[in-house]
Write an enzyme that holds these catalytic residues in place. Sequence first.
Site, PDB file in Angstrom:
ATOM      1  N   SER A  17      33.814  51.131   8.056  1.00  0.00           N
ATOM      2  CA  SER A  17      34.628  51.443   6.876  1.00  0.00           C
ATOM      3  C   SER A  17      33.927  50.899   5.643  1.00  0.00           C
ATOM      4  O   SER A  17      33.605  49.711   5.576  1.00  0.00           O
ATOM      5  CB  SER A  17      36.005  50.797   7.006  1.00  0.00           C
ATOM      6  OG  SER A  17      36.598  50.709   5.721  1.00  0.00           O
ATOM      7  N   HIS A  42      33.371  55.749   8.020  1.00  0.00           N
ATOM      8  CA  HIS A  42      34.821  55.850   7.862  1.00  0.00           C
ATOM      9  C   HIS A  42      35.161  55.601   6.389  1.00  0.00           C
ATOM     10  O   HIS A  42      34.798  54.576   5.829  1.00  0.00           O
ATOM     11  CB  HIS A  42      35.483  54.815   8.767  1.00  0.00           C
ATOM     12  CG  HIS A  42      36.968  54.844   8.789  1.00  0.00           C
ATOM     13  ND1 HIS A  42      37.685  55.714   9.589  1.00  0.00           N
ATOM     14  CD2 HIS A  42      37.884  54.109   8.122  1.00  0.00           C
ATOM     15  CE1 HIS A  42      38.974  55.498   9.417  1.00  0.00           C
ATOM     16  NE2 HIS A  42      39.128  54.535   8.524  1.00  0.00           N
ATOM     17  N   ASP A  44      38.052  55.282   3.591  1.00  0.00           N
ATOM     18  CA  ASP A  44      39.480  54.983   3.452  1.00  0.00           C
ATOM     19  C   ASP A  44      39.993  55.391   2.083  1.00  0.00           C
ATOM     20  O   ASP A  44      39.587  54.831   1.063  1.00  0.00           O
ATOM     21  CB  ASP A  44      39.707  53.481   3.648  1.00  0.00           C
ATOM     22  CG  ASP A  44      39.583  53.080   5.103  1.00  0.00           C
ATOM     23  OD1 ASP A  44      40.263  53.707   5.936  1.00  0.00           O
ATOM     24  OD2 ASP A  44      38.805  52.161   5.400  1.00  0.00           O
ATOM     25  N   MET A  46      43.259  55.703  -0.370  1.00  0.00           N
ATOM     26  CA  MET A  46      44.610  55.136  -0.550  1.00  0.00           C
ATOM     27  C   MET A  46      45.158  55.537  -1.920  1.00  0.00           C
ATOM     28  O   MET A  46      44.415  55.543  -2.901  1.00  0.00           O
ATOM     29  CB  MET A  46      44.545  53.609  -0.480  1.00  0.00           C
ATOM     30  CG  MET A  46      43.921  53.084   0.796  1.00  0.00           C
ATOM     31  SD  MET A  46      43.908  51.278   0.773  1.00  0.00           S
ATOM     32  CE  MET A  46      43.052  50.964   2.323  1.00  0.00           C
ATOM     33  N   HIS A  75      39.822  59.020   6.201  1.00  0.00           N
ATOM     34  CA  HIS A  75      41.147  58.529   6.606  1.00  0.00           C
ATOM     35  C   HIS A  75      42.056  58.534   5.379  1.00  0.00           C
ATOM     36  O   HIS A  75      41.919  57.679   4.503  1.00  0.00           O
ATOM     37  CB  HIS A  75      40.971  57.114   7.186  1.00  0.00           C
ATOM     38  CG  HIS A  75      42.238  56.441   7.581  1.00  0.00           C
ATOM     39  ND1 HIS A  75      42.300  55.084   7.845  1.00  0.00           N
ATOM     40  CD2 HIS A  75      43.498  56.922   7.786  1.00  0.00           C
ATOM     41  CE1 HIS A  75      43.548  54.762   8.171  1.00  0.00           C
ATOM     42  NE2 HIS A  75      44.285  55.851   8.142  1.00  0.00           N
ATOM     43  N   MET A  77      45.207  57.754   3.582  1.00  0.00           N
ATOM     44  CA  MET A  77      46.442  56.959   3.543  1.00  0.00           C
ATOM     45  C   MET A  77      47.153  57.343   2.254  1.00  0.00           C
ATOM     46  O   MET A  77      47.258  56.565   1.307  1.00  0.00           O
ATOM     47  CB  MET A  77      46.092  55.470   3.593  1.00  0.00           C
ATOM     48  CG  MET A  77      45.620  55.043   4.980  1.00  0.00           C
ATOM     49  SD  MET A  77      44.711  53.493   4.960  1.00  0.00           S
ATOM     50  CE  MET A  77      43.074  54.105   4.531  1.00  0.00           C
ATOM     51  N   MET A 146      46.307  52.880  14.685  1.00  0.00           N
ATOM     52  CA  MET A 146      46.130  51.750  13.769  1.00  0.00           C
ATOM     53  C   MET A 146      46.449  50.443  14.496  1.00  0.00           C
ATOM     54  O   MET A 146      47.471  50.328  15.171  1.00  0.00           O
ATOM     55  CB  MET A 146      47.068  51.881  12.561  1.00  0.00           C
ATOM     56  CG  MET A 146      46.785  53.036  11.621  1.00  0.00           C
ATOM     57  SD  MET A 146      45.131  53.050  10.889  1.00  0.00           S
ATOM     58  CE  MET A 146      45.083  51.489  10.006  1.00  0.00           C
ATOM     59  N   PHE A 152      44.901  47.429   3.600  1.00  0.00           N
ATOM     60  CA  PHE A 152      43.938  46.396   3.221  1.00  0.00           C
ATOM     61  C   PHE A 152      42.979  46.113   4.373  1.00  0.00           C
ATOM     62  O   PHE A 152      43.388  46.117   5.535  1.00  0.00           O
ATOM     63  CB  PHE A 152      44.665  45.095   2.852  1.00  0.00           C
ATOM     64  CG  PHE A 152      45.628  45.283   1.720  1.00  0.00           C
ATOM     65  CD1 PHE A 152      45.207  45.178   0.395  1.00  0.00           C
ATOM     66  CD2 PHE A 152      46.954  45.614   1.971  1.00  0.00           C
ATOM     67  CE1 PHE A 152      46.087  45.393  -0.644  1.00  0.00           C
ATOM     68  CE2 PHE A 152      47.853  45.836   0.929  1.00  0.00           C
ATOM     69  CZ  PHE A 152      47.413  45.721  -0.387  1.00  0.00           C
ATOM     70  N   GLY A 153      41.728  45.841   4.019  1.00  0.00           N
ATOM     71  CA  GLY A 153      40.773  45.347   5.002  1.00  0.00           C
ATOM     72  C   GLY A 153      41.032  43.872   5.267  1.00  0.00           C
ATOM     73  O   GLY A 153      41.792  43.215   4.547  1.00  0.00           O
ATOM     74  N   ASP A 184      41.498  51.381  14.348  1.00  0.00           N
ATOM     75  CA  ASP A 184      41.204  50.955  12.968  1.00  0.00           C
ATOM     76  C   ASP A 184      42.008  49.709  12.629  1.00  0.00           C
ATOM     77  O   ASP A 184      43.238  49.745  12.632  1.00  0.00           O
ATOM     78  CB  ASP A 184      41.564  52.102  12.018  1.00  0.00           C
ATOM     79  CG  ASP A 184      41.168  51.834  10.573  1.00  0.00           C
ATOM     80  OD1 ASP A 184      40.614  50.765  10.274  1.00  0.00           O
ATOM     81  OD2 ASP A 184      41.425  52.727   9.749  1.00  0.00           O
TER      82      ASP A 184
HETATM   83  C1  DX5 Z   1      42.864  49.709   6.233  1.00  0.00           C
HETATM   84  C2  DX5 Z   1      41.782  50.680   6.563  1.00  0.00           C
HETATM   85  C3  DX5 Z   1      40.741  50.158   7.464  1.00  0.00           C
HETATM   86  C4  DX5 Z   1      40.237  48.800   7.165  1.00  0.00           C
HETATM   87  C5  DX5 Z   1      39.257  48.306   8.160  1.00  0.00           C
HETATM   88  O1  DX5 Z   1      44.014  50.294   5.822  1.00  0.00           O
HETATM   89  O2  DX5 Z   1      42.262  51.870   7.112  1.00  0.00           O
HETATM   90  O3  DX5 Z   1      39.732  51.132   7.709  1.00  0.00           O
HETATM   91  O4  DX5 Z   1      39.808  48.643   5.862  1.00  0.00           O
HETATM   92  O5  DX5 Z   1      38.878  47.034   7.786  1.00  0.00           O
HETATM   93  P1  DX5 Z   1      38.865  45.784   8.776  1.00  0.00           P
HETATM   94  O6  DX5 Z   1      37.830  46.053   9.821  1.00  0.00           O
HETATM   95  O7  DX5 Z   1      38.512  44.664   7.880  1.00  0.00           O
HETATM   96  O8  DX5 Z   1      40.244  45.632   9.370  1.00  0.00           O
HETATM   97 ZN    ZN Z   2      40.780  53.368   7.866  1.00  0.00          ZN
END
Ligand code: DX5
Ligand code: ZN
Length: 235
Positions: A17, A42, A44, A46, A75, A77, A146, A152-153, A184
């Site tokens: 990601s 990947h 992300d 949002m 992805h 969101m 998920m 958030f990461g 994920d």
């Molecule tokens: C969160 C994202 C993920 C995430 C993965 O909502 O979909 O892809 O950022 O990050 P880590 O590996 O830090 O959980």
């Molecule tokens: Zn993701």
Amino acid sequence: MTTNKLLESETPRFAPSILDSDLANLAAQVDILAAAGIDTLHVDVMDGRFVPNISIGIPVVASLRAATDLLLDVHLMIADPENYVTEFVEAGADVVTVHAEATPHVHRALDRIKDAGALAGLALNPGTPLAHATELLPVLDLVLVMSINPGFGGQSFKPTALDRLRAMRAAIDSSGRQIALEVDGGVNRDTLEHVVDTGVDLLVSGSAIFRHPEGPATGVARLVEQLDALRSSRR
Ligand code: DX5
Ligand code: ZN
């Protein structure tokens, strides 16, 4: 049997990601990943509505497409994704994944992704029954389970995802269709072995790579080494 390009190269494998990467130097970050043997990115997206965070969107997917041949696993969101999926495919996404919780029109969103020429994925939050995906297996190319609440990461892996991944693996296998299973959230050196044991195909990992104290090249190399070791111990 239909072919699914997500399953053409060896699985399980990482789909890093880029959320936590240095986004002002995205092409350089992608080069680091490609040099480590990564073939799937990947991305992300949002919107500040479906999840309480805002990240990147269609122009970044288009710029990535111009910069790399890697598979782009987008992805979404975002709320009401059916209104945007066609633009993401036109921007260059290879697979577009929408959330089951993000719209009453999931099936329409999946149809639009396929009509635009990409692979169609469905993501399930930790509290969403697996039946939302099993009902749709005939039209899916990817199921994303998920292992955190999205937004958030850097969050901790929720162990309840392990049984969900195993059950989804079994459902996909009995469907007889070529559907990639992806996880994920919170995939790192401590959780990798448990996750791989479930039979997952694609491992999203963000902070373990991009927040590695020695930098992303070391972060991705360490994870790839660990995965290779797990694969060979299972052969
Ligand atoms: C969160 C994202 C993920 C995430 C993965 O909502 O979909 O892809 O950022 O990050 P880590 O590996 O830090 O959980
Ligand atoms: Zn993701």
